[in-house]
Design an enzyme around this catalytic site. Structure first.
Site, mmCIF file in Angstrom:
data_model
loop_
_atom_site.group_PDB
_atom_site.id
_atom_site.type_symbol
_atom_site.label_atom_id
_atom_site.label_comp_id
_atom_site.label_asym_id
_atom_site.label_seq_id
_atom_site.Cartn_x
_atom_site.Cartn_y
_atom_site.Cartn_z
ATOM 1 N N GLY A 1 -9.949 27.979 -30.853
ATOM 2 C CA GLY A 1 -10.957 29.209 -31.002
ATOM 3 C C GLY A 1 -10.494 29.840 -32.376
ATOM 4 N N ASP A 2 -9.188 29.899 -32.493
ATOM 5 C CA ASP A 2 -8.587 30.720 -33.747
ATOM 6 C C ASP A 2 -8.977 29.966 -34.909
ATOM 7 O OD1 ASP A 2 -7.101 31.966 -31.578
ATOM 8 O OD2 ASP A 2 -5.462 30.993 -31.767
#
Ligand SMILES: Nc1ncnc2c1ncn2[C@@H]1O[C@H](COP(=O)(O)OP(=O)(O)O)[C@@H](O)[C@H]1O
Ligand SMILES: O=P(O)(O)OC[C@H]1O[C@](O)(COP(=O)(O)O)[C@@H](O)[C@@H]1O
Length: 306
Positions: free
Chosen positions: A251-252
């Protein structure tokens, strides 16, 4: 310049084992130590994309030394505030043949004098800067700390990206963040609903835009992502073929790839493409991805207008 803030950095202790049995002695078959925390992961991937950035946040103890040292080794610019007591946390990520289990540590107490130092760093930001606020707020800081930071920079036109969950995210929307990236589970949790169709996701994604978010990027793990862009267009990205090694940080990486793509092209479709390639490249790698791993996937990303 892009500044990432990780209030509670971690060492991610990533282990593999066949099976995790509660109440028994479990032994790992592989182990790796990585500098982690959402803002730090964003900084690492921005660096891979050649986008200059500085990692801010709080570190302490021998674990903090490891985090700072391993980022420096990778050539990442850091300006962490060093706390005199406590230890940066260790987050354990256990991958078995069937599941990924995470045990995330607490992190140190952050005294008010040190919080003031972070505000002094934020004083220097201007309309040319982007501020990425990512990850949980440690228990010793007030829950509205992201709101406070956004309020602090709001008159200066700083572009703010927020990757956080539940109320932390909902409460910052009035400050009109440039980008938020909830995953589909987080959207369901935020609104207390069950999401079963793309239409459901679009409905709640639009609700987040109505509440103030300029761009809403909804990630769906192995099912790709949907972008509700500020220009009114909606795009969907696929995921390329590959073997998932460790989806921690995917996600990051997607957030960082999106920011990098937007910085380079000012085009939402391209930003989504680079975000999707970065997310999958990290899922297919044991640490966060390298530039080579990301570029190898870009051509496999298909972005479709919905
Ligand atoms: N299993 C997977 N296979 C391929 N790509 C993945 C996988 N998991 C994540 N990704 C990529 O990374 C992005 C972000 O992953 P996701 O798990 O949704 O984020 P988060 O870690 O914030 O929950 C996805 O939209 C996708 O592009
Ligand atoms: O701040 P939080 O929410 O505890 O999350 C910290 C954890 O999130 C990570 O940044 C990974 O995040 P994602 O898997 O959501 O991309 C880890 O590196 C870190 O251990």
């Amino acid at each position: 310049m892009i500044y990432t803030v990780t209030l509670n950095p971690s060492i991610d202790y990533v282990v593999n084992m066949e099976q995790l049995v509660e109440g028994m002695v479990n032994r790992v078959s592989t182990e790796h130590f990585y500098a982690g925390g959402k803002g730090i992961n964003v900084s690492q991937i921005l660096n891979q994309h050649g986008i200059s950035n500085r990692a801010l946040g709080f570190i302490s103890g021998f674990t903090g030394n490891f985090i700072e040292g391993s980022l420096k080794e990778k050539g990442i610019d850091t300006d962490f505030i060093r706390l005199s007591e406590g230890y940066s946390r260790i987050n354990m990520k256990i991958k078995t043949t069937t599941d990924e289990t995470e045990i995330n540590g607490m992190g140190p107490h952050i005294p008010k004098t040190e919080i003031d130092k972070l505000y002094r760093q934020l004083d220097l930001l201007t309309a040319d800067d982007t501020l990425v606020l990512a990850g949980s707020i440690p228990a010793t800081l007030p829950d509205d700390f992201y709101e406070k930071m956004m309020e602090h920079v709001q008159d200066r036109g700083v572009k703010v990206v927020v990757d956080a969950t539940k109320n932390l995210l909902l409460n910052v929307l009035t400050y009109r963040p440039f980008l938020i990236k909830p995953n589909h589970h987080e959207i369901a949790e935020m609104f207390g609903v069950t999401i079963s169709t793309t239409e459901d996701l679009l409905q709640y994604g639009n609700r987040l835009k109505d509440m103030g978010a300029r761009n809403v990027l909804i990630s769906m793990g192995g099912d790709g992502a949907i972008l509700l862009a500020e220009n009114g267009e909606v795009y969907r990205s696929n995921v390329p073929k590959g073997v998932v090694k460790n989806s921690v940080g995917a996600g990051d990486s997607m957030v960082a790839g999106f920011i990098a793509g937007y910085e380079k092209t000012q085009c939402y479709e391209q930003a989504l493409r680079l975000g999707a390639a970065s997310g999958s490249a990290t899922a297919f790698s044991s640490d966060v991805a390298t530039a080579e791993e990301i570029l190898a996937l870009v051509k496999e990303i298909v972005v479709q207008k919905l």
